[in-house]
Scaffold this motif. Structure first.
Motif, PDB file in Angstrom:
ATOM      1  N   LEU A 277       0.824  -1.206   0.000  1.00  0.00           N
ATOM      2  CA  LEU A 277       0.000   0.000   0.000  1.00  0.00           C
ATOM      3  C   LEU A 277       0.860   1.259   0.000  1.00  0.00           C
ATOM      4  CD1 LEU A 277      -2.836  -0.993   2.530  1.00  0.00           C
ATOM      5  CD2 LEU A 277      -3.014  -0.748   0.035  1.00  0.00           C
ATOM      6  N   ILE A 278       1.979   1.237   0.731  1.00  0.00           N
ATOM      7  CA  ILE A 278       2.859   2.404   0.744  1.00  0.00           C
ATOM      8  C   ILE A 278       3.426   2.669  -0.642  1.00  0.00           C
ATOM      9  CG2 ILE A 278       5.086   3.252   1.595  1.00  0.00           C
ATOM     10  CD1 ILE A 278       4.458   1.976   4.286  1.00  0.00           C
ATOM     11  N   VAL A 279       3.894   1.602  -1.318  1.00  0.00           N
ATOM     12  CA  VAL A 279       4.437   1.758  -2.668  1.00  0.00           C
ATOM     13  C   VAL A 279       3.361   2.261  -3.620  1.00  0.00           C
ATOM     14  CG1 VAL A 279       5.359   0.490  -4.655  1.00  0.00           C
ATOM     15  CG2 VAL A 279       6.271   0.062  -2.384  1.00  0.00           C
ATOM     16  N   LEU A 280       2.159   1.665  -3.548  1.00  0.00           N
ATOM     17  CA  LEU A 280       1.068   2.068  -4.436  1.00  0.00           C
ATOM     18  C   LEU A 280       0.669   3.517  -4.200  1.00  0.00           C
ATOM     19  CD1 LEU A 280      -0.917   1.085  -6.598  1.00  0.00           C
ATOM     20  CD2 LEU A 280      -2.476   0.410  -4.753  1.00  0.00           C
ATOM     21  N   PHE A 281       0.610   3.923  -2.932  1.00  0.00           N
ATOM     22  CA  PHE A 281       0.241   5.304  -2.612  1.00  0.00           C
ATOM     23  C   PHE A 281       1.265   6.284  -3.175  1.00  0.00           C
ATOM     24  CE2 PHE A 281       0.259   9.056   0.137  1.00  0.00           C
ATOM     25  CZ  PHE A 281      -1.091   9.413   0.119  1.00  0.00           C
ATOM     26  N   LEU A 282       2.557   5.966  -3.018  1.00  0.00           N
ATOM     27  CA  LEU A 282       3.591   6.849  -3.547  1.00  0.00           C
ATOM     28  C   LEU A 282       3.539   6.919  -5.072  1.00  0.00           C
ATOM     29  CD1 LEU A 282       6.664   5.949  -1.292  1.00  0.00           C
ATOM     30  CD2 LEU A 282       5.218   7.970  -1.171  1.00  0.00           C
ATOM     31  N   LEU A 283       3.219   5.801  -5.714  1.00  0.00           N
ATOM     32  CA  LEU A 283       3.095   5.814  -7.171  1.00  0.00           C
ATOM     33  C   LEU A 283       1.941   6.710  -7.624  1.00  0.00           C
ATOM     34  CD1 LEU A 283       3.707   2.120  -8.319  1.00  0.00           C
ATOM     35  CD2 LEU A 283       4.943   4.150  -9.090  1.00  0.00           C
ATOM     36  N   VAL A 284       0.857   6.740  -6.842  1.00  0.00           N
ATOM     37  CA  VAL A 284      -0.325   7.506  -7.234  1.00  0.00           C
ATOM     38  C   VAL A 284      -0.135   8.993  -6.957  1.00  0.00           C
ATOM     39  CG1 VAL A 284      -2.780   7.883  -6.762  1.00  0.00           C
ATOM     40  CG2 VAL A 284      -1.894   5.560  -6.976  1.00  0.00           C
ATOM     41  N   VAL A 366      12.619 -12.942  -8.704  1.00  0.00           N
ATOM     42  CA  VAL A 366      11.430 -12.336  -8.092  1.00  0.00           C
ATOM     43  C   VAL A 366      11.774 -11.338  -6.980  1.00  0.00           C
ATOM     44  CG1 VAL A 366       9.295 -12.822  -6.834  1.00  0.00           C
ATOM     45  CG2 VAL A 366       9.982 -14.288  -8.737  1.00  0.00           C
ATOM     46  N   PRO A 367      12.523 -11.735  -5.934  1.00  0.00           N
ATOM     47  CA  PRO A 367      12.823 -10.753  -4.887  1.00  0.00           C
ATOM     48  C   PRO A 367      13.644  -9.577  -5.401  1.00  0.00           C
ATOM     49  CG  PRO A 367      13.314 -12.989  -4.153  1.00  0.00           C
ATOM     50  CD  PRO A 367      13.104 -13.049  -5.622  1.00  0.00           C
ATOM     51  N   THR A 368      14.523  -9.832  -6.383  1.00  0.00           N
ATOM     52  CA  THR A 368      15.351  -8.752  -6.923  1.00  0.00           C
ATOM     53  C   THR A 368      14.485  -7.694  -7.598  1.00  0.00           C
ATOM     54  OG1 THR A 368      17.277 -10.179  -7.225  1.00  0.00           O
ATOM     55  CG2 THR A 368      17.171  -8.194  -8.562  1.00  0.00           C
ATOM     56  N   LEU A 369      13.535  -8.113  -8.427  1.00  0.00           N
ATOM     57  CA  LEU A 369      12.677  -7.151  -9.112  1.00  0.00           C
ATOM     58  C   LEU A 369      11.792  -6.384  -8.134  1.00  0.00           C
ATOM     59  CD1 LEU A 369      11.595  -9.130 -12.316  1.00  0.00           C
ATOM     60  CD2 LEU A 369      13.197  -7.217 -12.155  1.00  0.00           C
ATOM     61  N   ILE A 370      11.275  -7.089  -7.125  1.00  0.00           N
ATOM     62  CA  ILE A 370      10.450  -6.417  -6.120  1.00  0.00           C
ATOM     63  C   ILE A 370      11.291  -5.393  -5.355  1.00  0.00           C
ATOM     64  CG2 ILE A 370       9.138  -6.739  -3.996  1.00  0.00           C
ATOM     65  CD1 ILE A 370       7.682  -7.708  -6.469  1.00  0.00           C
ATOM     66  N   THR A 371      12.520  -5.766  -5.021  1.00  0.00           N
ATOM     67  CA  THR A 371      13.412  -4.850  -4.311  1.00  0.00           C
ATOM     68  C   THR A 371      13.726  -3.631  -5.163  1.00  0.00           C
ATOM     69  OG1 THR A 371      14.409  -6.687  -3.088  1.00  0.00           O
ATOM     70  CG2 THR A 371      15.661  -4.643  -3.198  1.00  0.00           C
ATOM     71  N   PHE A 372      13.983  -3.850  -6.456  1.00  0.00           N
ATOM     72  CA  PHE A 372      14.254  -2.731  -7.356  1.00  0.00           C
ATOM     73  C   PHE A 372      13.057  -1.789  -7.432  1.00  0.00           C
ATOM     74  CE2 PHE A 372      17.673  -4.956 -10.170  1.00  0.00           C
ATOM     75  CZ  PHE A 372      18.506  -5.006  -9.072  1.00  0.00           C
ATOM     76  N   LEU A 373      11.844  -2.357  -7.482  1.00  0.00           N
ATOM     77  CA  LEU A 373      10.649  -1.523  -7.521  1.00  0.00           C
ATOM     78  C   LEU A 373      10.534  -0.694  -6.244  1.00  0.00           C
ATOM     79  CD1 LEU A 373       7.974  -0.725  -8.900  1.00  0.00           C
ATOM     80  CD2 LEU A 373       6.897  -2.679  -7.747  1.00  0.00           C
ATOM     81  N   TRP A 374      10.825  -1.307  -5.117  1.00  0.00           N
ATOM     82  CA  TRP A 374      10.761  -0.600  -3.827  1.00  0.00           C
ATOM     83  C   TRP A 374      11.706   0.599  -3.821  1.00  0.00           C
ATOM     84  CZ3 TRP A 374       7.967  -0.808   0.679  1.00  0.00           C
ATOM     85  CH2 TRP A 374       8.527  -0.196   1.796  1.00  0.00           C
ATOM     86  N   PHE A 375      12.954   0.378  -4.212  1.00  0.00           N
ATOM     87  CA  PHE A 375      13.928   1.465  -4.185  1.00  0.00           C
ATOM     88  C   PHE A 375      13.642   2.515  -5.254  1.00  0.00           C
ATOM     89  CE2 PHE A 375      16.640  -1.434  -1.698  1.00  0.00           C
ATOM     90  CZ  PHE A 375      17.101  -0.554  -0.727  1.00  0.00           C
ATOM     91  N   SER A 376      13.155   2.075  -6.415  1.00  0.00           N
ATOM     92  CA  SER A 376      12.884   3.058  -7.462  1.00  0.00           C
ATOM     93  C   SER A 376      11.718   3.962  -7.081  1.00  0.00           C
ATOM     94  CB  SER A 376      12.592   2.351  -8.789  1.00  0.00           C
ATOM     95  OG  SER A 376      11.390   1.617  -8.729  1.00  0.00           O
ATOM     96  N   VAL A 377      10.747   3.439  -6.310  1.00  0.00           N
ATOM     97  CA  VAL A 377       9.611   4.257  -5.889  1.00  0.00           C
ATOM     98  C   VAL A 377       9.990   5.147  -4.705  1.00  0.00           C
ATOM     99  CG1 VAL A 377       7.282   4.208  -4.913  1.00  0.00           C
ATOM    100  CG2 VAL A 377       7.881   2.666  -6.787  1.00  0.00           C
ATOM    101  N   LEU A 378      10.528   4.550  -3.629  1.00  0.00           N
ATOM    102  CA  LEU A 378      10.876   5.365  -2.463  1.00  0.00           C
ATOM    103  C   LEU A 378      12.082   6.252  -2.746  1.00  0.00           C
ATOM    104  CD1 LEU A 378       9.052   3.073  -1.135  1.00  0.00           C
ATOM    105  CD2 LEU A 378      10.310   3.562   0.956  1.00  0.00           C
ATOM    106  N   GLY A 379      13.170   5.633  -3.222  1.00  0.00           N
ATOM    107  CA  GLY A 379      14.362   6.417  -3.512  1.00  0.00           C
ATOM    108  C   GLY A 379      14.145   7.376  -4.666  1.00  0.00           C
ATOM    109  N   GLY A 380      13.377   6.932  -5.693  1.00  0.00           N
ATOM    110  CA  GLY A 380      13.108   7.806  -6.832  1.00  0.00           C
ATOM    111  C   GLY A 380      12.294   9.020  -6.440  1.00  0.00           C
ATOM    112  N   THR A 381      11.334   8.853  -5.538  1.00  0.00           N
ATOM    113  CA  THR A 381      10.549   9.999  -5.060  1.00  0.00           C
ATOM    114  C   THR A 381      11.434  11.005  -4.357  1.00  0.00           C
ATOM    115  OG1 THR A 381       8.596   8.582  -4.792  1.00  0.00           O
ATOM    116  CG2 THR A 381       8.597  10.678  -3.617  1.00  0.00           C
ATOM    117  N   ALA A 382      12.366  10.520  -3.529  1.00  0.00           N
ATOM    118  CA  ALA A 382      13.286  11.419  -2.820  1.00  0.00           C
ATOM    119  C   ALA A 382      14.228  12.121  -3.802  1.00  0.00           C
ATOM    120  CB  ALA A 382      14.084  10.624  -1.794  1.00  0.00           C
TER     121      ALA A 382
END
Length: 587
Positions: A277-284, A366-382
């Motif tokens: 939900l945190i990732v989805l909210f930041l994407l929106v 699988v975990p690598t892609l999920i981890t990349f998505l996490w950092f690209s959303v949180l780190g990318g927003t920053a």
């Protein structure tokens, strides 16, 4: 176990010991002495840690980088070689979980306190203070920051987990061994794993897991404290961190002693949903198109520079490069190595019935892609905030408050206070589940591989892990946590290299045994396929006689008459000769 007598099996049985004496006590003594030293003499401990870290980084920096790259090569080789079809289980075992459920569980293994702690802080740190020798525009530095972050959290980390998880899955599911690191080395050491060598291996694995889990818990409580300060609830302090550890440990002990296993499962599921939900909210609400483009582009940049980044040791950057390497890359490789037994047991447990190729592909991808998505959303927003405003996440002097960067970024977004509370809950649940699961895995090691160790053993390791986290925070905070991971990884890395050797031996023997069995199964019919000698000559295949006659005519040449001296047609004569002299079976 029942004992044999001359008249048959006896009814006398020996009671299984609750702990493996030569594993539990040496590991417990080592860790408790370390805790006592760090708490009673914090200044001496801090100075000692700093000296050891400097020595290890100066002398073994290249070694950590080299073995991490080797583990990547080993994982890819074993997964996509002729060994890929070996099943992690009996030949007729079906996967315990569906593909979707298995991927979800791998994703659960990939999520942890570290992702929340470094999700914003690490990309910002690499942007504000890039690796020595890296230069460029602000946009180039932002792209490099995510690539460097991906290096630390991507294929290298999961290749380290593959080494342990694959060896344990093979030993547990294929060979029927108990949950113990020693069995991963059985193909190499043979019966010696049952004695002193096996005990030593399990002690090193147990101590390493203790430090790995304690490092994660220490990071978690530091960030919870920063989040509570951001929310205006408390002021972050060392004493407050200790109180938080004690409070959360109480919850862990309640879970362990009450035996509420389903509660841990529910907490894990809640955390996965909350993280999603945190990732989805930041994407929106964030810069959606930028984040999606950044996710794709940063993966490309990571792949393009993969080899160079994998072998970078800062050889031409002097003391500054060594310091950066110790803070980041060397720390991560040490942390993953010390954390590997814990994650390895988990992914081995859920992978019964998978092939080696499926295991390696799933665990790496699988975990690598999920981890990349996490950092690209949180780190990318920053990073977007720093490049396009409002900024303020990096100090005027170029410093980044790693533990507080996540909450500072949330303050810039709609519903920032809700996000802050959600992140604190996320970290707290991760703390509880990591401590509980870590205590279970360590208890398995300490009890000789029992699947359901005694509750007092689990409670003991939950308390010791928390005490170790407190000791490390007192003896230097974040730097002490990093140093502990680097130190403990050094001896266990040798065990992991031996595990690679043992796994290669085991798979080689399995493949040769399969080939022998395959040849034995075909032995009665192999002559039909390859023309080998058999007890009775096989009948020629249809058309073979005509082909043989044609070849003989071609060999004899045009001068050969169509009839023999006896008046018999040449074709009949050749056919009679063929019947009289059957094939010799020459290949």
């Amino acid at each position: 176990m029942p004992t044999e007598t001359s008249n048959g099996p006896s009814t006398t049985s020996t009671k299984t010991p609750e702990v493996a004496t030569w594993v539990f006590w040496p590991a417990a003594i080592v860790v408790l002495l370390f805790v006592a030293f760090a708490i009673l003499l914090p200044e001496s401990a801090e100075a000692l840690f700093a000296g050891i870290q400097s020595s290890i980084v100066s002398n073994f920096n290249w070694y950590y980088v080299l073995i991490a790259a080797f583990f990547v090569v080993f994982s890819l080789w074993v997964g996509f070689s002729r060994f890929g079809d070996i099943k992690l289980g009996k030949d007729d075992d079906e996967p315990e979980f569906s593909m979707g459920s298995w991927f979800s569980l791998l994703f659960a293994a990939g999520m942890g306190i570290g992702l929340v702690f470094y999700g914003v802080g690490e990309p910002l740190s690499h942007f504000a203070n890039p690796r020595p020798g890296v230069e460029g525009t602000a946009n180039q530095l932002a792209s490099q920051a995510l690539s460097q972050t991906y290096l630390h959290w991507g294929v290298h980390a999961w290749s380290i987990y593959v080494v342990i998880g694959l060896a344990l899955a093979y030993a547990i599911h294929r060979k029927g061994r108990s949950v113990s690191i020693r069995w991963a080395l059985e193909p190499l050491l043979g019966k010696r794993v049952r004695g002193g060598w096996g005990n030593l291996i399990d002690v090193i694995a147990l101590v390493g897991t203790l430090f790995g889990v304690a490092t994660s818990l220490g990071l978690g409580v530091v960030q919870i404290s920063a989040g509570l300060e951001s929310a205006g609830i408390i002021t972050a302090s060392e004493f407050g961190n200790i109180i938080l550890i004690l409070i959360i440990t109480g919850g862990v002990l309640f879970s362990v002693l009450s035996g509420v296993a389903k509660g841990m499962k529910w907490l894990s599921n809640i955390n996965l949903v909350l993280a999603g939900l945190i990732v989805l909210f930041l994407l929106v609400v964030g810069p959606t198109q930028f984040l999606l483009r950044d996710f794709v582009q940063s993966i490309g940049a990571y792949l393009q520079g993969f080899v160079g980044l994998s072998f970078s040791v800062g050889a031409f950057t002097g003391a500054e490069g060594e310091a950066w390497q110790a803070t980041w890359t060397t720390f991560y490789w040490g942390w993953w190595i010390s954390w590997a037994p814990f994650v390895g047991v988990f992914i081995a447990r859920i992978s019964r019935g998978r092939t080696v190729r499926q295991f390696v592909t799933g665990v790496l991808l699988v975990p690598t892609l999920i981890t990349f998505l996490w950092f690209s959303v949180l780190g990318g927003t920053a990073l977007y905030s720093e490049l396009n405003g409002p900024g303020g996440l990096v100090g005027e002097d170029g410093t980044v408050n790693v533990e507080g960067a996540l909450f500072a970024m949330f303050d810039q977004l709609p519903a920032g206070s809700v996000l802050t509370i959600g992140a604190i809950i996320l970290i707290a649940i991760f703390f509880v589940t990591s401590a509980d699961s870590g205590a279970l895995v360590m208890s398995m090691f300490a009890s000789g591989g029992q699947v359901e160790p005694k509750r007092w053993i689990r409670a003991f390791f939950a308390c010791v892990t928390s005490a170790l986290a407190i000791a490390l925070l007192i003896a230097g905070g974040l730097q002490a946590l990093q140093t502990a991971a680097i130190i403990i990884a050094l001896p266990f890395s040798v065990v992991m290299l031996l595990i690679c050797w043992a796994t290669g031996l085991a798979f080689g023997r399995e493949h040769r045994a399969f080939e022998r069995a395959q040849r034995a199964a075909l032995l009665e019919h192999i002559g039909d396929h390859y023309g080998l000698d058999t007890d009775e000559a096989p009948a020629p295949a249809p058309g073979a006689r005509r082909m043989s006659i044609f070849r003989r005519r071609q060999h004899r040449g045009p001068a050969t008459s169509a009839t023999t001296s006896t008046g018999t047609p040449a074709a009949e004569s050749a056919e009679s000769a063929e019947r009289a002299e059957p094939p010799t079976g020459v290949l």
